[in-house]
Design a protein around this motif. Sequence first.
Motif, short mmCIF file in Angstrom:
data_model
loop_
_atom_site.label_atom_id
_atom_site.label_comp_id
_atom_site.label_asym_id
_atom_site.label_seq_id
_atom_site.Cartn_x
_atom_site.Cartn_y
_atom_site.Cartn_z
N ALA A 21 7.99 -7.85 -2.52
CA ALA A 21 8.01 -8.35 -1.13
C ALA A 21 7.17 -7.47 -0.21
CB ALA A 21 9.45 -8.43 -0.63
N MET A 22 6.95 -6.24 -0.57
CA MET A 22 6.14 -5.33 0.24
C MET A 22 4.65 -5.65 0.14
SD MET A 22 7.92 -1.76 -0.78
CE MET A 22 9.34 -1.13 0.07
N PHE A 23 4.27 -6.50 -0.81
CA PHE A 23 2.86 -6.76 -1.09
C PHE A 23 2.52 -8.25 -1.03
CE2 PHE A 23 4.18 -2.90 -3.23
CZ PHE A 23 3.24 -1.99 -2.78
N THR A 24 3.16 -8.96 -0.14
CA THR A 24 2.89 -10.39 -0.03
C THR A 24 1.47 -10.64 0.44
OG1 THR A 24 3.75 -10.45 2.21
CG2 THR A 24 5.30 -10.96 0.43
N ALA A 25 0.92 -11.76 0.00
CA ALA A 25 -0.45 -12.12 0.37
C ALA A 25 -0.67 -13.60 0.06
CB ALA A 25 -1.45 -11.26 -0.38
N GLU A 26 -1.79 -14.09 0.53
CA GLU A 26 -2.19 -15.46 0.21
C GLU A 26 -2.48 -15.57 -1.28
OE1 GLU A 26 -2.32 -18.04 2.40
OE2 GLU A 26 -1.42 -16.61 3.80
N PRO A 27 -2.35 -16.78 -1.85
CA PRO A 27 -2.61 -16.95 -3.28
C PRO A 27 -3.99 -16.45 -3.73
CG PRO A 27 -1.51 -18.89 -2.43
CD PRO A 27 -1.82 -18.01 -1.23
N SER A 28 -5.00 -16.61 -2.90
CA SER A 28 -6.34 -16.14 -3.29
C SER A 28 -6.37 -14.62 -3.41
CB SER A 28 -7.40 -16.63 -2.31
OG SER A 28 -7.14 -16.12 -1.02
N ALA A 29 -5.66 -13.94 -2.53
CA ALA A 29 -5.60 -12.48 -2.59
C ALA A 29 -4.80 -12.02 -3.82
CB ALA A 29 -4.99 -11.91 -1.32
N ILE A 30 -3.74 -12.74 -4.13
CA ILE A 30 -2.94 -12.42 -5.31
C ILE A 30 -3.82 -12.58 -6.56
CG2 ILE A 30 -0.95 -13.14 -6.71
CD1 ILE A 30 0.15 -12.11 -4.16
N ARG A 31 -4.59 -13.67 -6.61
CA ARG A 31 -5.48 -13.91 -7.76
C ARG A 31 -6.55 -12.82 -7.86
NH1 ARG A 31 -5.09 -15.84 -12.62
NH2 ARG A 31 -7.12 -15.43 -13.49
N ALA A 32 -7.09 -12.43 -6.72
CA ALA A 32 -8.11 -11.37 -6.72
C ALA A 32 -7.51 -10.05 -7.23
CB ALA A 32 -8.68 -11.19 -5.32
N ARG A 33 -6.27 -9.77 -6.84
CA ARG A 33 -5.61 -8.57 -7.34
C ARG A 33 -5.47 -8.63 -8.86
NH1 ARG A 33 -0.61 -8.54 -3.02
NH2 ARG A 33 -1.78 -7.85 -1.20
N TRP A 34 -5.01 -9.79 -9.34
CA TRP A 34 -4.84 -9.99 -10.78
C TRP A 34 -6.17 -9.77 -11.50
CZ3 TRP A 34 -0.72 -11.16 -13.99
CH2 TRP A 34 -1.06 -11.51 -15.29
N ASP A 35 -7.21 -10.42 -11.00
CA ASP A 35 -8.52 -10.32 -11.64
C ASP A 35 -9.05 -8.89 -11.66
OD1 ASP A 35 -8.42 -13.06 -12.03
OD2 ASP A 35 -9.77 -13.53 -10.36
N LYS A 36 -8.73 -8.14 -10.64
CA LYS A 36 -9.18 -6.74 -10.56
C LYS A 36 -8.37 -5.83 -11.49
CE LYS A 36 -11.41 -3.27 -8.83
NZ LYS A 36 -12.73 -3.01 -9.38
N LEU A 37 -7.07 -6.06 -11.58
CA LEU A 37 -6.19 -5.16 -12.31
C LEU A 37 -6.09 -5.46 -13.81
CD1 LEU A 37 -3.39 -4.89 -9.62
CD2 LEU A 37 -4.94 -3.06 -10.34
#
Length: 150
Positions: A21-37
């Motif tokens: 919950a401390m790291f909520t974001a739009e779906p595109s930002a979540i996907r970008a995080r996933w792709d980076k990590l």
Amino acid sequence: MITPVRRNWNPNELFNALTPAMFTAEPSAIRARWDKLWPDLYTEYDARYLKQELADRNLIATDEAAAFLDAWAIDEERHTDGFIRIIELVAHGSERDLRERLDARPHDFGPITEHLTDEFSLMVMIAFDEMCTCRAYAAEPRLRSRKAVL
């Protein structure tokens, strides 16, 4: 024999107070995080397969190299656990799903076979890989603290 320096740390303890919950974001930002990590995660995880490949090739000849490789492999496992926890926190991943994806990946050491010839070449290759990792993290300001933590 020179004993490698071992720092005992636990990624679960480091991230214990954090929640998704401390790291909520739009779906595109979540996907970008996933792709980076995701690549960071699987490169750390794949160390276990490299260690097995080295054992299969009987490349480790000295006690010093074996001690180093053991300490390195333990640290790579901690990095894996840390990245899994980070992805759980910031990219809606689940440990179970991540581990299933990691286990399903193929592992091909063909591109580096020419460097898996002897203990010295292996140590140089690992040192070069670690140096490149540190430089890559240092070059990206958002990631500077991540490698320090992991």
